[in-house]
Design an enzyme around this catalytic site. Structure first.
Site, PDB file in Angstrom:
ATOM      1  N   GLU A 243       0.356  13.048  12.926  1.00  0.00           N
ATOM      2  CA  GLU A 243      -0.254  12.819  11.604  1.00  0.00           C
ATOM      3  C   GLU A 243      -0.465  14.117  10.822  1.00  0.00           C
ATOM      4  O   GLU A 243      -1.022  14.090   9.731  1.00  0.00           O
ATOM      5  CB  GLU A 243      -1.577  12.065  11.763  1.00  0.00           C
ATOM      6  CG  GLU A 243      -1.364  10.626  12.224  1.00  0.00           C
ATOM      7  CD  GLU A 243      -2.662   9.925  12.604  1.00  0.00           C
ATOM      8  OE1 GLU A 243      -3.607  10.619  13.028  1.00  0.00           O
ATOM      9  OE2 GLU A 243      -2.720   8.682  12.481  1.00  0.00           O
TER      10      GLU A 243
ATOM     11  N   LYS B 267       0.028  17.630  15.697  1.00  0.00           N
ATOM     12  CA  LYS B 267      -1.239  17.089  16.188  1.00  0.00           C
ATOM     13  C   LYS B 267      -1.038  16.411  17.524  1.00  0.00           C
ATOM     14  O   LYS B 267      -1.864  16.500  18.422  1.00  0.00           O
ATOM     15  CB  LYS B 267      -1.760  16.080  15.160  1.00  0.00           C
ATOM     16  CG  LYS B 267      -3.103  15.467  15.498  1.00  0.00           C
ATOM     17  CD  LYS B 267      -3.495  14.431  14.445  1.00  0.00           C
ATOM     18  CE  LYS B 267      -4.835  13.796  14.734  1.00  0.00           C
ATOM     19  NZ  LYS B 267      -5.073  12.614  13.884  1.00  0.00           N
ATOM     20  N   GLN B 268       0.031  15.720  17.632  1.00  0.00           N
ATOM     21  CA  GLN B 268       0.255  14.877  18.797  1.00  0.00           C
ATOM     22  C   GLN B 268       1.747  14.694  18.982  1.00  0.00           C
ATOM     23  O   GLN B 268       2.498  14.563  18.023  1.00  0.00           O
ATOM     24  CB  GLN B 268      -0.433  13.535  18.560  1.00  0.00           C
ATOM     25  CG  GLN B 268       0.318  12.316  19.006  1.00  0.00           C
ATOM     26  CD  GLN B 268      -0.464  11.048  18.886  1.00  0.00           C
ATOM     27  OE1 GLN B 268      -1.290  10.933  17.992  1.00  0.00           O
ATOM     28  NE2 GLN B 268      -0.228  10.103  19.749  1.00  0.00           N
TER      29      GLN B 268
ATOM     30  N   TRP C 277      -2.406   1.211  17.520  1.00  0.00           N
ATOM     31  CA  TRP C 277      -1.211   1.185  18.382  1.00  0.00           C
ATOM     32  C   TRP C 277      -1.510   1.810  19.740  1.00  0.00           C
ATOM     33  O   TRP C 277      -0.723   1.679  20.678  1.00  0.00           O
ATOM     34  CB  TRP C 277      -0.011   1.844  17.697  1.00  0.00           C
ATOM     35  CG  TRP C 277      -0.103   3.347  17.539  1.00  0.00           C
ATOM     36  CD1 TRP C 277      -0.972   4.023  16.739  1.00  0.00           C
ATOM     37  CD2 TRP C 277       0.690   4.344  18.198  1.00  0.00           C
ATOM     38  NE1 TRP C 277      -0.769   5.386  16.850  1.00  0.00           N
ATOM     39  CE2 TRP C 277       0.244   5.608  17.732  1.00  0.00           C
ATOM     40  CE3 TRP C 277       1.731   4.297  19.121  1.00  0.00           C
ATOM     41  CZ2 TRP C 277       0.807   6.808  18.170  1.00  0.00           C
ATOM     42  CZ3 TRP C 277       2.293   5.505  19.552  1.00  0.00           C
ATOM     43  CH2 TRP C 277       1.828   6.744  19.079  1.00  0.00           C
ATOM     44  N   ASP C 278      -2.649   2.457  19.863  1.00  0.00           N
ATOM     45  CA  ASP C 278      -3.102   2.977  21.155  1.00  0.00           C
ATOM     46  C   ASP C 278      -3.001   1.911  22.245  1.00  0.00           C
ATOM     47  O   ASP C 278      -2.654   2.209  23.392  1.00  0.00           O
ATOM     48  CB  ASP C 278      -4.574   3.384  21.081  1.00  0.00           C
ATOM     49  CG  ASP C 278      -4.892   4.381  19.993  1.00  0.00           C
ATOM     50  OD1 ASP C 278      -4.122   4.466  19.023  1.00  0.00           O
ATOM     51  OD2 ASP C 278      -5.931   5.056  20.097  1.00  0.00           O
TER      52      ASP C 278
END
Lengths: 768, 768
Positions: free
Chosen positions: B490, B602-603, B359-360
């Site tokens: 994640e 994480k993000q 999906w990046d």
């Protein structure tokens, strides 16, 4: 149910007729074990059809390098695999120079297997016509000796039926074996010597990495005209195997035979350098006795086991066969004489799952062994965990815990974790609870408190420390919560506040504190030693209590039940009976995410808690919870139906209790889960026993008294079982008319039957 | 930061000095690519030290059999691996019969690498003394042609420095290569022919299973005294490689060289049977031009890319170098000419992660390509997913969905899922949202609506169907919930009601319904076609709306923020700054369960939602959420710092925005994550571009107008960038004093700067 070829019989497992598609299943169902070793019911002679060859030695394993898709910190580097051991049972056969192979015979008649559970032996007989048209009758008897548990014996008889024939027997040992279950196709065994002398042969081999040293041995005897034939066999050997050869002409109708004694000596019992010497001593002992005498001892030894362990059922031969099969297999797997061994989930019948010890031992097996054996057996099982305490503390440290907190592994051989799914390995931490519960249960049943100050308390402290550190305070709930766990219901992963886990965590702390107080009071020197060794402080104990006293339990006011976990009521709550049969078992048809977000329960979870802590709740509460959770339970764990059977009986629903009994007791015989070819479900067999004794019989121990509340399924005329309660043997016999109790031993015993105290004098029979 | 050997330079990546421990990292950092192929900066000559050899061809992959510890239903059978392709760059060198090998030279001086990003070439030069005491100066230039993207060129010059020497060059092709990343050590390539004629050689090979056919080719020229030497090389070949040999005596100070043209023709562009013929045509074209002419074209082609794509930064050479490195690598990886290709996370610099598309692409890369390329490039990226719609529907069916619901894979090459962790593969379903968002974003930015009736609407329908089926009604919340998901963060798995997922799910449905209405109105024939093909009904659309209108969003009244997921406030909410540095990155020090139950992110997850849907919220709401979540964010995903940089700039916190910019832009150059040796983080490089253009520049599109809100970090004197907005090129230049805007193209453009409309005539420069 997935198969029904096993012939109902009270004391035997019987198969008639040869079917190549059943060979692997029968190899599991007819497997033999004697606690020290065992093997699948592989044919002695060559078989080129589908087969799963497996011989296993208790305590011998190989650390197979872990295989995962995505590595996570904390995973163990290896997985301890149950290891296929060198084959000692092999006897190749040639008839007029054609090798006997049931997969290639032109016809096979009268094929029959019988596993005689009463006497502990296995026979196979058939008449086969080879491609060279010679027809032979074969009869093989095999058993693994209980009296000399390093040895097994085979009697292999052949009779030409339609003509004279040359018969050649080639009994052999073979260490060139592989595992079905292997991650990287490593070589597991290193052979160090292959020797033969006279009619004896020996292969020394050690496992790679673990260096378990073994000697696989055999001694053979050729029998002609019913007499031992003189002369030695010819020998061939290579670097991994050794083979004898006997051959003779047999007239039509004349029987030739080979008797073979074989087995293993291992460095668990012997000096590494003395394995061959020890093997010779074993062989001397058993050949002196001879096959018939050894078999007579075998029958005697099994009679001893059955004397205490048998459960009789009248009026339902399949139920009778099933309960004996379960009891027989448990005794084949573990006899409790060695605290370094445990009860593997497949026993000596397969390799799947690896490792030997799961929480199954504490939650399911210990009650069976406590009630049917000397209490030393259960104590050995507890000691096993005590011996692993250091490793459990190391394991917890790997996951970030400190100060002696212990997390017992999910699966283990030697105390080290050998499982590698994060949601299980790291999160199915309730296993710690079962280990503490077993200590409680042992004392409750046996009355032997000495185990706690000697060993158990240190385990309880390590476990209490773990729970205190693992919980965290939620400011939003103003309670302690336990986040990110997998409960016994493995169809939920990484959930918050699994009720069972939170409940047993609190109980573990409370119980540890209680035992600390009691040991302080009654065993001052043990207390001082333990307090010092564990560097415990009162401040730390207060921290434990803080957590236990303020533990959070998810609860639904609407349904008046504890919730399996936070958010359970957000699910689409469709009961199992709305599921299409074509989608069951869901673990074979649904993707994992779908299983996880469904309400379906693999195995008793909240109800497991009610089973363990039944007297913490009212019968009404139990009924509410049973009625709420049972409709969502798919019982896709072999450990599930037994608990539901016990609880259903407790709630007087004997129809449901009986249904679950049949499912648990004939799980393997009828192959409900379509996987019996991989091996048997040994640990859940203890649940079958539980279903009768605790379920139908209603056995409980409360305040040092043995309670019963006997019921009987309408399908049965009567049933009876025995329990060894604090060295008194109580026989319980139940008919539709009522129950009777009989106590062996020297002292009067007070039983509580249906809530009323009854005093029974020794050898008196009391009927209710 | 983990390394600092890259010399700061505005246009080049430069390494000076030879260090064997840096070789693998430099192989990544100096890698070359031209969209069609690429390879790590491996030495042409033999190197026996630690190295990671890798040559890659766009679109060529191998389905490596999945390796997992525990199989779950729905896992794909294979994982599409980026495949190390036959080596065409090799040139072995012998000096007086000793093979040149920098790992074994007695001394190496003046070792220097330069990757010239402005002109698209790479040089390596050094002086080495061999064990035979011959000292040579070497200079190698290599580039992968943009103008003829099937070919690369190497010029390899050697000059003996201290004595006369015999120099032998052995340029070769080698198809006997392996993958670093392989599950089962399968053979990946089958060689079908090895041919050489004159100074040309060809190896035809196809991949196993996928049968991608390739021809690896070379043509070489020996250069002596600066002139092409006549005569043909001697040839040796075996079944997988072919090798030429040129040798000559070189006087001290005299330079000998080999020029090599090589590369691949593949059946993506050519008939399978014509690969050698096509290779010959390519070679004819490039050898006619010659090395120098091809290099001149290379410089020209890169100048074209930079004309549009460059970002200049004055006053901060490391920041300047970094942004150009990021832009350069994106252009090396993907040029947008082929809708069957996509942007692999490691581009042509490594193998890790496998697959090419995450999906990046939609969430991070499309904005970069939209603004710096012709809109056809972004449209190709959207079309890639349109072409995979059928596979996405199949993928959803495997997970139990029906009626055309589509779940795009987490990782893919050809539209099939090739990832196998249940918590990602089955649960990180938010990826569907990014694919719909990219369609919205494409229209918002380019104004090209035609994509939606032609292709996009079908994708939107498949995605809306998925979300409607995936949500379920919670009677306890009286809302629709989405259970068991993993969000972009994640470090949480299998959570309920991840706010980002629920929010984008609702948005996807709303957007699909909106587009259905618009297409119905404005593209009636497309509407009729799609309605029929997808068997859509108004009743179904109403079901979608029911879910979207009643979606549940976890919210904290106390903190006035949406909660990342249900239960987030039960965690121990200690901010990242209380974490010991010795425990970071936590993914290297903590077990997975500990990470999961921690609050650490994480993000960007909730904040990712605020980034996508900024105008759904007030600036105060954004600030509340940023202030709440940023302290828990560990940024252990390469995709995290850029979003925080953009949001921090939006909140006028330029210091924080700059810190995150440096972290994202120099992630690989400074090797923050200690993994650059495995390859570069290509997709996150688009986030660096985002940090400047959307962060510092404040670029947004609202209601068909381009908005800016320029800010500048205090470390910089000025910066400038260009964007292609609907075929008008706007140059934005920002200094500490203010910003100026310049529009190329023919039409007046209205910009909104800091909320005020500004009209700019063509070629006018407007300063603010």
């Amino acid at each position: 149910m997935n198969q029904d070829y096993i012939i109902p019989n009270e004391w035997s497992i019987i198969e008639e007729g040869f079917d190549t598609t059943r060979v692997k299943s029968s190899e599991s169902l007819f497997a033999l074990g004697n606690g020290a070793m065992g093997q699948r019911a592989n044919f002695e002679e060559l078989y080129t059809g589908p087969t799963f060859q497996g011989s296993y030695i208790a305590g011998v394993y190989y650390p197979d390098k872990t295989r995962v898709g995505w590595w996570k910190n904390g995973y163990p580097e290896y997985f301890a695999k149950v290891l296929n051991a060198p084959n000692w049972i092999g006897i190749d056969v040639w008839i007029n120079n054609e090798q006997l192979d049931l997969y290639r015979c032109t016809s096979i008649e009268d094929f029959k297997r019988e596993l005689n559970m009463k006497e502990g032996w296995y026979t196979r007989s058939f008449t086969a016509t080879l491609q060279n048209s010679v027809k032979i009758a074969v009869e093989v008897t095999r058993f693994l000796s209980l009296s000399t548990d390093q040895v097994g014996a085979i009697d292999y008889k052949i009779t030409p039926v339609n003509q004279e024939a040359e018969i050649r027997f080639e009994p052999y040992l073979d260490a060139g074996i592989t595992n079905e279950d292997s991650n990287w196709d490593d070589q597991f065994w290193q052979v160090t010597s292959v020797n033969a002398k006279g009619s004896q042969a020996f292969i020394e081999a050690h496992t790679m990495k673990t260096f378990f040293s073994t000697c696989t041995f055999m001694e053979t005897q050729f029998i002609k005209d019913g007499e031992k034939a003189s002369g030695e066999p010819s020998v061939t050997k290579d670097d991994k195997s050794v083979r004898f050869s006997y051959s003779a002409q047999a007239k039509k109708g004349e029987t030739l035979a080979v008797q073979k004694f074989g087995g293993y000596t291992v460095d668990r019992n012997h000096d590494k350098d003395q394995l061959v010497t020890s093997a010779k001593a074993v062989l001397k002992e058993v050949t002196t006795k001879g096959f018939d005498q050894l078999l007579a001892e075998q029958k005697q030894a099994w009679a001893e086991i059955w004397k205490m362990g048998d459960i009789t059922i009248d009026g339902d031969v399949k139920a009778q066969q099933a309960i004996r099969f379960n009891i027989f297999q448990l005794n084949q797997t573990y006899l409790g004489t060695d605290a370094s061994l445990n009860i593997g989930p497949k026993g000596f019948t397969g390799e799947k799952y690896g490792g030997s010890t799961y929480w199954d031992t504490e939650a399911y097996c210990i009650p069976f062994y406590m009630a049917t054996k000397d209490q030393g057996v259960a104590r050995n099982l507890l000691t096993y965990r005590y011996q692993h305490l250091g490793k459990a503390i190391e394991n917890a440290e790997k996951l970030g815990f400190s100060n002696g907190a212990a997390l017992y592994p999910m699966v283990t051989m030697n105390g080290e974790e050998c499982h590698n799914e994060w949601e299980i390995t790291f999160e199915e931490i309730h296993r710690n609870g079962a280990i503490a519960f077993a200590i409680f249960n042992y004392y409750r049943f046996t009355g032997d408190y000495s185990y706690i100050p000697e060993k158990g308390l240190e385990v309880l402290i390590g476990i209490a420390r773990f729970w205190q550190q693992r919980a965290n305070f939620s400011t939003s709930k103003n309670k302690y919560v336990i986040l990110g766990v997998t409960g016994p219901n493995e169809y939920e992963n990484n959930v918050n506040n699994n009720w069972y886990t939170n409940y047993i965590a609190k109980w573990c702390i409370d119980y540890a504190v209680e035992q600390l107080d009691k040991v302080k009071e009654e065993y001052a020197s043990d207390y001082a030693r333990i307090f010092k060794e564990t560097k415990l402080t009162q401040g730390e104990i207060d921290q434990w209590k803080e957590v236990a006293d303020h533990m959070y339990f998810p609860y639904s006011n609407e349904h008046e039940v504890f919730l399996q976990q936070d958010g359970f009521l957000d699910k689409e709550l469709n009961p199992v009976d709305q599921l299409a049969m074509s989608e069951r078992p869901i673990n074979q048809y649904w993707s994992w995410d779908r299983i996880l977000r469904s309400p379906y329960i693999k195995q008793a979870d909240t109800l497991q808690g009610f089973y363990f802590f039944e007297d913490h709740f009212t019968k009404e509460e139990l009924k509410k919870h049973f009625d709420f959770y049972e409709p969502f339970t798919v019982h896709e764990s072999s450990l599930s139906p037994c608990v539901h059977s016990v609880l259903a009986a407790s709630l007087d629903d004997m129809e449901m209790a009986y249904t679950f009994y049949l499912r648990t007791s004939r799980l393997d015989l009828d192959d409900y889960n379509k996987e019996v070819h991989e091996g048997l479900h040994i640990t859940s067999m203890a649940g079958t026993w539980m279903s009768i004794v605790e379920g139908f019989g209603g056995m409980r121990v409360k305040d040092n008294q043995l309670h019963f509340s006997p019921k009987i399924p309408k399908e049965w005329n009567s049933y009876s079982f025995k329990v060894n309660f604090r060295d008194q043997i109580i026989t319980v016999s139940v008919t539709k008319e009522g129950a009777s109790f009989n106590v062996e031993g020297d002292q009067e015993l007070t039983l509580v039957v249906d809530g009323k105290e009854k005093h029974i004098a020794p050898k008196e029979k009391m009927s209710i």
